[in-house]
Design a protein around this motif. Structure first.
Motif: not given
Length: 144
Positions: A71-75, A108-110
């Protein structure tokens, strides 16, 4: 849609439209998870990761850190791509693809945020409450 050709430079108006699109909360509605996404030069099979994790119902303890890191990498990747959309010299096609990839990352984050991570403190507290109820019930049955 814009009536410009794909290889033409991105107009300011179209850039604003795309930026507005990626900022809308409803942008991910009906959006498919991307099959894979490149994050910091590494390709990740995102769809498979999300579905494997979701299939388990809750995030198992051994995967919690990995889910949080993803999640952190995607953000971070979303932020970089949005900054590129805001300021880079892009063609209309590149900008559209970039905006689409941002919406896919948002999806994806959601999905990862909606995974249930059981709170161990709450579970322990609930177990204590249940134990106390059983104990009180037992004492009531003896005293009657």
């Amino acid at each position: 849609m814009d009536d410009t050709r794909d290889d033409e430079p991105l107009s300011d108006r179209r850039r604003e439209e795309l930026l507005e699109r990626v900022q809308r909360k409803s942008a991910t509605v009906g959006q498919q998870l991307p099959q894979a996404v490149e994050i910091q030069g590494t390709e990740m099979n995102l769809k498979e990761f999300v579905w494997e994790t979701k299939r388990q119902g809750t995030v198992p303890p051994e995967l919690r850190d990995r889910v949080r890191k993803v999640r952190a990498k995607l953000t971070a990747e979303r932020k970089e791509r949005k900054q590129r959309l805001e300021s880079a010299d892009l063609t209309a096609k590149e900008a559209e693809d970039l905006a689409q990839s941002i919406v896919g990352i948002d999806r994806a984050i959601s999905a990862l945020k909606n995974l249930h991570e059981p709170n161990l403190a709450d579970s322990a507290r609930q177990a204590d409450v249940e134990s106390s109820r059983r104990w009180v019930s037992f004492l009531d049955s003896i005293l009657d």
